[in-house]
Design a protein around this motif. Sequence first.
Motif, PDB file in Angstrom:
ATOM      1  N   GLY A 286       0.823  -1.201   0.000  1.00  0.00           N
ATOM      2  CA  GLY A 286       0.000   0.000   0.000  1.00  0.00           C
ATOM      3  C   GLY A 286       0.858   1.252   0.000  1.00  0.00           C
ATOM      4  N   LYS A 287       0.202   2.389   0.179  1.00  0.00           N
ATOM      5  CA  LYS A 287       0.885   3.670   0.236  1.00  0.00           C
ATOM      6  C   LYS A 287       1.079   4.098   1.691  1.00  0.00           C
ATOM      7  N   VAL A 288       2.151   4.829   1.938  1.00  0.00           N
ATOM      8  CA  VAL A 288       2.392   5.372   3.273  1.00  0.00           C
ATOM      9  C   VAL A 288       1.464   6.563   3.462  1.00  0.00           C
ATOM     10  N   THR A 289       0.531   6.451   4.404  1.00  0.00           N
ATOM     11  CA  THR A 289      -0.477   7.490   4.621  1.00  0.00           C
ATOM     12  C   THR A 289      -0.169   8.393   5.802  1.00  0.00           C
ATOM     13  N   SER A 290       0.783   8.001   6.645  1.00  0.00           N
ATOM     14  CA  SER A 290       1.156   8.833   7.789  1.00  0.00           C
ATOM     15  C   SER A 290       2.641   8.649   8.044  1.00  0.00           C
ATOM     16  N   TYR A 299       5.978   5.924  14.424  1.00  0.00           N
ATOM     17  CA  TYR A 299       5.609   4.872  13.487  1.00  0.00           C
ATOM     18  C   TYR A 299       5.144   5.480  12.177  1.00  0.00           C
ATOM     19  N   ILE A 300       4.923   4.657  11.175  1.00  0.00           N
ATOM     20  CA  ILE A 300       4.246   5.079   9.953  1.00  0.00           C
ATOM     21  C   ILE A 300       3.018   4.199   9.768  1.00  0.00           C
ATOM     22  N   LEU A 301       2.054   4.680   8.998  1.00  0.00           N
ATOM     23  CA  LEU A 301       0.874   3.906   8.632  1.00  0.00           C
ATOM     24  C   LEU A 301       0.934   3.618   7.143  1.00  0.00           C
ATOM     25  N   VAL A 302       0.681   2.359   6.777  1.00  0.00           N
ATOM     26  CA  VAL A 302       0.689   1.936   5.371  1.00  0.00           C
ATOM     27  C   VAL A 302      -0.706   1.422   5.040  1.00  0.00           C
ATOM     28  N   SER A 303      -1.317   1.992   4.024  1.00  0.00           N
ATOM     29  CA  SER A 303      -2.697   1.642   3.693  1.00  0.00           C
ATOM     30  C   SER A 303      -2.834   0.153   3.381  1.00  0.00           C
ATOM     31  N   ALA A 304      -3.931  -0.423   3.874  1.00  0.00           N
ATOM     32  CA  ALA A 304      -4.184  -1.859   3.658  1.00  0.00           C
ATOM     33  C   ALA A 304      -5.654  -2.147   3.868  1.00  0.00           C
ATOM     34  N   LYS A 305      -6.173  -3.071   3.056  1.00  0.00           N
ATOM     35  CA  LYS A 305      -7.546  -3.526   3.233  1.00  0.00           C
ATOM     36  C   LYS A 305      -7.561  -4.733   4.158  1.00  0.00           C
ATOM     37  N   LYS A 368      -9.325  -5.136  10.244  1.00  0.00           N
ATOM     38  CA  LYS A 368     -10.241  -4.042   9.956  1.00  0.00           C
ATOM     39  C   LYS A 368     -10.072  -2.995  11.035  1.00  0.00           C
ATOM     40  N   ASN A 369      -9.715  -1.776  10.660  1.00  0.00           N
ATOM     41  CA  ASN A 369      -9.522  -0.693  11.631  1.00  0.00           C
ATOM     42  C   ASN A 369      -9.904   0.631  11.008  1.00  0.00           C
ATOM     43  N   GLN A 370     -10.027   1.649  11.852  1.00  0.00           N
ATOM     44  CA  GLN A 370     -10.531   2.942  11.387  1.00  0.00           C
ATOM     45  C   GLN A 370      -9.559   3.677  10.473  1.00  0.00           C
ATOM     46  N   TYR A 371      -8.283   3.253  10.459  1.00  0.00           N
ATOM     47  CA  TYR A 371      -7.306   3.920   9.607  1.00  0.00           C
ATOM     48  C   TYR A 371      -7.112   3.208   8.273  1.00  0.00           C
ATOM     49  N   ASN A 372      -7.691   1.997   8.105  1.00  0.00           N
ATOM     50  CA  ASN A 372      -7.488   1.195   6.891  1.00  0.00           C
ATOM     51  C   ASN A 372      -6.006   1.096   6.579  1.00  0.00           C
ATOM     52  N   ALA A 373      -5.245   0.704   7.587  1.00  0.00           N
ATOM     53  CA  ALA A 373      -3.792   0.701   7.451  1.00  0.00           C
ATOM     54  C   ALA A 373      -3.169  -0.315   8.401  1.00  0.00           C
ATOM     55  N   VAL A 374      -1.887  -0.587   8.162  1.00  0.00           N
ATOM     56  CA  VAL A 374      -1.057  -1.370   9.069  1.00  0.00           C
ATOM     57  C   VAL A 374      -0.054  -0.419   9.701  1.00  0.00           C
ATOM     58  N   GLN A 375       0.179  -0.575  11.004  1.00  0.00           N
ATOM     59  CA  GLN A 375       1.112   0.281  11.730  1.00  0.00           C
ATOM     60  C   GLN A 375       2.491  -0.394  11.736  1.00  0.00           C
ATOM     61  N   PHE A 376       3.525   0.370  11.352  1.00  0.00           N
ATOM     62  CA  PHE A 376       4.867  -0.203  11.179  1.00  0.00           C
ATOM     63  C   PHE A 376       5.886   0.662  11.907  1.00  0.00           C
TER      64      PHE A 376
END
Length: 392
Positions: A286-290, A299-305, A368-376
Amino acid sequence: MPLHCTTELRAPRAKRGRHLRSAALIGLLAGLTACDNNFDMDLRRFADGGFSTTQAAQSVQTASRPKADARGVISYPGYQVAVARRGDTVAQVAGRIGMAPAELGRYNGLPIDASLRDGEVLALPRRVAEPATGVIQPSDSIDITTLAGDAIDRADTKPAAAASGKVASGEEPTRHRVKRGETAYSIARLYGVSVRALADWNGLGSSLDVREGQHLLIPVKVDTPAAQTRISQPGSGSSTPTPPSATKPLPKVDATPAKVETPASPKLSDTRTQASTSRMSLPVAGKVTSLFDAEKAGYILVSAKPGDPVKAAANGTVRLVSKDVEGEEIVVIDHGNGTQSAYSFIEGIKVKKGQKIKRGQQIAVASKNQYNAVQFLVFKGTEPVDPMPYLN
């Protein structure tokens, strides 16, 4: 000193400084192998919000809690609450508002002699005399008819609550009753507000402890005015080009096409991408959203379904498989040379502690989470560092 997983791994609160949190993190990373897989860590308390799920709430502005009257009563159309003073007991609050101590204590799940924190909120099981300022109403619902009607009702049916006829303005906050297993963090995340605002509204104190059955007021969000876009008026801005004159002949066009040279074949050795030579790869496609922020979120957030495969960023050994206090699953991988990576907002973990894994090997799936992302996260030694240099 021996490491006790139930107490030693909790980092000091944020206001005590980054260096103290780093010292606590040393104990956390050094003691991971001493803790069993059932250890329930609140990882969002270290490394400047390491696993915090309230990043979205950091940009949300909330109003201050309305001031209570001299008794400590705040009155809304749907309910009333009483705000305790420093050193109060349930019985003292009940006496001040004219209610039986047992009734107030039973409704809030507290003994009548329980000591209360300064600013702690108690829900009232029934309405008491209204404050002199009246019931707090939404600003768009206050009109002369309401004022007159309230004044007549008070005069006819509630002589004890007679007041000046004023009606304070403000939104009625949601009232949340704490369920078993909930924390201040999970409640703040549920409503999209900061934990600090939740604590300030309810007098939770520095420990942020909540109890089952406790009634909490959810801070009212304040809308921020959207930035206004400047629009150019007709006729202003860039100049209009002069149209070609119909009296002049069109320019001659050379009918001979320009010769196009065939490009040389690229050398495959020169087309190697940065991703192929980077030290780590993104855990999901996914894309880095944060982006990483050392002061707020390590941390960073990476978009994911939900269900997207989550993969190891590099070769290493699984150091930890656990859950935080809100039930969020966590995996930490040791890559050697003092470098570790951590993954959250995941489920269906496919690896075990101590397992050797390869870069790109699936370790879980996105939850499934409110950010639609994985925390890394990436740690170098005992400090969280920006993962982007490792990924580029």
